[in-house]
Scaffold this motif. Structure first.
Motif, PDB file in Angstrom:
ATOM      1  N   ASP A  83       0.699  -1.221   0.283  1.00 32.43           N
ATOM      2  CA  ASP A  83      -0.071   0.292  -0.178  1.00 32.43           C
ATOM      3  C   ASP A  83       0.799   0.931  -0.058  1.00 32.43           C
ATOM      4  O   ASP A  83       0.502   2.240  -0.236  1.00 32.43           O
ATOM      5  CB  ASP A  83      -0.889  -0.289   0.969  1.00 32.43           C
ATOM      6  CG  ASP A  83      -2.187   1.440   1.635  1.00 32.43           C
ATOM      7  OD1 ASP A  83      -2.146   1.069   0.264  1.00 32.43           O
ATOM      8  OD2 ASP A  83      -2.016   2.174   2.058  1.00 32.43           O
ATOM      9  N   LEU A 129       1.842   1.488  -3.252  1.00 35.37           N
ATOM     10  CA  LEU A 129       0.721   2.294  -4.569  1.00 35.37           C
ATOM     11  C   LEU A 129      -0.001   2.788  -4.359  1.00 35.37           C
ATOM     12  O   LEU A 129      -0.195   4.599  -5.027  1.00 35.37           O
ATOM     13  CB  LEU A 129      -0.018   1.084  -4.422  1.00 35.37           C
ATOM     14  CG  LEU A 129      -0.391   0.500  -4.818  1.00 35.37           C
ATOM     15  CD1 LEU A 129      -1.254  -1.294  -4.433  1.00 35.37           C
ATOM     16  CD2 LEU A 129      -0.441   0.130  -6.376  1.00 35.37           C
ATOM     17  N   GLU A 168      -1.167   6.508  -6.197  1.00 33.77           N
ATOM     18  CA  GLU A 168      -2.327   7.106  -6.663  1.00 33.77           C
ATOM     19  C   GLU A 168      -2.598   8.398  -5.996  1.00 33.77           C
ATOM     20  O   GLU A 168      -1.457   9.342  -5.523  1.00 33.77           O
ATOM     21  CB  GLU A 168      -3.233   6.213  -5.326  1.00 33.77           C
ATOM     22  CG  GLU A 168      -3.606   5.008  -5.964  1.00 33.77           C
ATOM     23  CD  GLU A 168      -4.420   4.557  -4.538  1.00 33.77           C
ATOM     24  OE1 GLU A 168      -4.528   5.013  -3.587  1.00 33.77           O
ATOM     25  OE2 GLU A 168      -4.469   2.783  -5.001  1.00 33.77           O
ATOM     26  N   LEU A 202     -11.042   7.029  -7.624  1.00 32.58           N
ATOM     27  CA  LEU A 202     -10.637   5.445  -6.488  1.00 32.58           C
ATOM     28  C   LEU A 202     -11.724   4.242  -7.074  1.00 32.58           C
ATOM     29  O   LEU A 202     -11.291   3.496  -6.593  1.00 32.58           O
ATOM     30  CB  LEU A 202     -10.779   6.037  -5.272  1.00 32.58           C
ATOM     31  CG  LEU A 202      -9.025   7.223  -4.922  1.00 32.58           C
ATOM     32  CD1 LEU A 202      -9.501   7.235  -3.383  1.00 32.58           C
ATOM     33  CD2 LEU A 202      -8.041   7.021  -5.395  1.00 32.58           C
ATOM     34  N   SER A 211     -10.163   1.213  -7.734  1.00 35.63           N
ATOM     35  CA  SER A 211      -9.273   0.622  -6.686  1.00 35.63           C
ATOM     36  C   SER A 211     -10.034  -0.184  -5.294  1.00 35.63           C
ATOM     37  O   SER A 211      -9.848  -0.982  -4.741  1.00 35.63           O
ATOM     38  CB  SER A 211      -7.999   1.844  -5.821  1.00 35.63           C
ATOM     39  OG  SER A 211      -7.597   2.419  -6.329  1.00 35.63           O
ATOM     40  N   TYR A 227     -10.617  -3.053  -6.507  1.00 32.91           N
ATOM     41  CA  TYR A 227     -10.024  -3.956  -6.969  1.00 32.91           C
ATOM     42  C   TYR A 227      -9.155  -4.907  -5.317  1.00 32.91           C
ATOM     43  O   TYR A 227      -9.486  -5.652  -5.001  1.00 32.91           O
ATOM     44  CB  TYR A 227      -8.358  -3.176  -6.816  1.00 32.91           C
ATOM     45  CG  TYR A 227      -6.829  -3.904  -6.708  1.00 32.91           C
ATOM     46  CD1 TYR A 227      -7.225  -4.617  -7.199  1.00 32.91           C
ATOM     47  CD2 TYR A 227      -6.368  -3.687  -5.701  1.00 32.91           C
ATOM     48  CE1 TYR A 227      -5.443  -5.696  -7.241  1.00 32.91           C
ATOM     49  CE2 TYR A 227      -5.668  -4.516  -4.986  1.00 32.91           C
ATOM     50  CZ  TYR A 227      -5.160  -5.148  -6.752  1.00 32.91           C
ATOM     51  OH  TYR A 227      -3.201  -6.309  -6.257  1.00 32.91           O
ATOM     52  N   TRP A 228      -9.120  -3.742  -3.668  1.00 29.24           N
ATOM     53  CA  TRP A 228      -9.268  -4.155  -2.849  1.00 29.24           C
ATOM     54  C   TRP A 228     -11.183  -5.492  -2.086  1.00 29.24           C
ATOM     55  O   TRP A 228     -10.608  -5.751  -1.362  1.00 29.24           O
ATOM     56  CB  TRP A 228      -9.430  -2.874  -2.153  1.00 29.24           C
ATOM     57  CG  TRP A 228      -7.798  -2.235  -2.005  1.00 29.24           C
ATOM     58  CD1 TRP A 228      -7.654  -1.245  -2.762  1.00 29.24           C
ATOM     59  CD2 TRP A 228      -6.364  -2.856  -1.585  1.00 29.24           C
ATOM     60  NE1 TRP A 228      -6.165  -1.135  -2.726  1.00 29.24           N
ATOM     61  CE2 TRP A 228      -5.741  -1.700  -2.307  1.00 29.24           C
ATOM     62  CE3 TRP A 228      -6.063  -4.213  -1.055  1.00 29.24           C
ATOM     63  CZ2 TRP A 228      -4.273  -2.370  -2.092  1.00 29.24           C
ATOM     64  CZ3 TRP A 228      -4.783  -4.769  -0.737  1.00 29.24           C
ATOM     65  CH2 TRP A 228      -4.417  -3.993  -1.318  1.00 29.24           C
ATOM     66  N   SER A 269      -7.356   0.801 -15.596  1.00 26.90           N
ATOM     67  CA  SER A 269      -7.005   1.292 -14.472  1.00 26.90           C
ATOM     68  C   SER A 269      -5.526   0.769 -14.672  1.00 26.90           C
ATOM     69  O   SER A 269      -5.024  -0.020 -15.058  1.00 26.90           O
ATOM     70  CB  SER A 269      -7.833   1.277 -13.735  1.00 26.90           C
ATOM     71  OG  SER A 269      -7.609   0.896 -12.304  1.00 26.90           O
ATOM     72  N   LYS A 305      -4.974  -0.389 -11.697  1.00 31.84           N
ATOM     73  CA  LYS A 305      -5.073  -1.650 -11.683  1.00 31.84           C
ATOM     74  C   LYS A 305      -5.187  -3.303 -11.552  1.00 31.84           C
ATOM     75  O   LYS A 305      -5.343  -3.827 -11.204  1.00 31.84           O
ATOM     76  CB  LYS A 305      -6.025  -1.981 -10.133  1.00 31.84           C
ATOM     77  CG  LYS A 305      -6.389  -0.046  -8.766  1.00 31.84           C
ATOM     78  CD  LYS A 305      -5.368  -0.624  -8.149  1.00 31.84           C
ATOM     79  CE  LYS A 305      -5.437  -0.097  -6.679  1.00 31.84           C
ATOM     80  NZ  LYS A 305      -4.565   1.216  -7.151  1.00 31.84           N
TER      81      LYS A 305
END
Length: 280
Positions: free
Chosen positions: A112, A115, A119, A190, A193, A196-197, A225, A227
């Motif tokens: 993170d 990342l 971001e 976001l 993201s 993705y999470w 993206s 991601k």
């Protein structure tokens, strides 16, 4: 007293017969007594044989009982040994799980941090330096993914709150939070993201089918993206956990083909090499 001669002669003539009858009677009496005695002896012998048979039967039963008791004692002993061995294995597994969870959290924290540098941040907001988590995503394929616009502070706050739950292992809370975020900001900066999470949270809970479905949404809704390549890596990992090695190899190859310049592509190459060598 003297008997007359005629009477004496008559008695004298019958005296041998009298003696014979007397002797026969005595012999018969003796014979009768011997038969009774023999019968009693035979009866006693039968009783003795019956008692012997009963004793032998009792002895056989006792031996069976003793054998069963010995067998049961042996089984109890074996079960005790097996229980001890199982406890030992459970402790080893728990230690392994704890160690894996720790390494997983450390991995997400490090990921993170990297990342977050990629971001976009809200204007005027300080860049967090110690945030945890994802799978490294870098510039992508032939066409680099489009940069995400800075997120408004409210949007960023909702995202950070959900991500905070992920970092502490509250995966259900993270999934719920990111899902709410996507409803509020379907086209937010976001959103990729967040989706993705969600996939990573399912993977952490070992719900690999849902992890695959969530990451496929990243690829279908946000193909440009940053991601997207890591979403494919996560799909390959889920397929590998499900034992779908052929599908996992195919997914890893697609990462290399679609995003050859990304860090995900380099990771996909290493994973393919490991699979060739028979490693998990």
């Amino acid at each position: 007293m003297q008997y007359p001669a005629a009477i004496r002669n008559r008695l004298k003539g019958r005296f041998p017969l009298f003696l014979f009858l007397l002797t026969a009677a005595q012999a018969h009496a003796g014979l009768f007594s011997d038969d009774v005695a023999r019968q009693k002896i035979d009866d006693q012998e039968q009783e003795i044989q019956q008692l012997k048979a009963k004793l032998e039967d009792i002895d056989t039963r006792l031996k069976r009982i003793e054998s069963a008791q010995i067998e049961m004692a042996s089984k109890f002993q074996d079960q005790g040994s097996e229980s001890a061995a199982m406890r030992g294995k459970m402790e080893e597994m728990q230690h392994s799980i704890d160690d894996t969870q720790k390494r997983q959290k450390d991995f997400y924290l490090d990921l993170d941090t990297r990342l977050r540098k990629l971001e976009p941040q809200p204007s005027g907001a300080a860049t967090p330096m110690n945030s945890p988590a994802p799978t490294v995503v870098s510039p992508v394929a032939t066409t680099a993914p489009a940069a995400e616009a800075p997120a408004p502070s409210a949007e960023q706050g909702d995202y950070d709150a959900s991500f905070g739950k992920f970092k502490i292992g509250d995966y259900n809370g993270a999934i719920s939070g990111f899902s709410d975020y996507l409803k509020k900001y379907p086209n937010g900066s976001l959103s990729a993201s967040a989706q993705y999470w969600i996939g990573n949270a399912y993977f952490a809970m070992r719900d690999f089918e849902k992890a695959i479905a969530a990451q496929r949404r990243v690829i279908s809704k946000f193909p440009d993206s940053t991601k997207a390549p890591d979403a494919l890596i996560n799909i390959a990992s889920s397929e590998q956990e499900l034992g779908r090695m052929k599908a996992a190899k195919s997914t890893l190859k697609s990462v290399i083909e679609k995003y050859p310049s990304s860090e995900a592509a380099a990771k996909a190459k290493r994973r393919l090499e490991e699979l060739k060598q028979g490693k998990r």
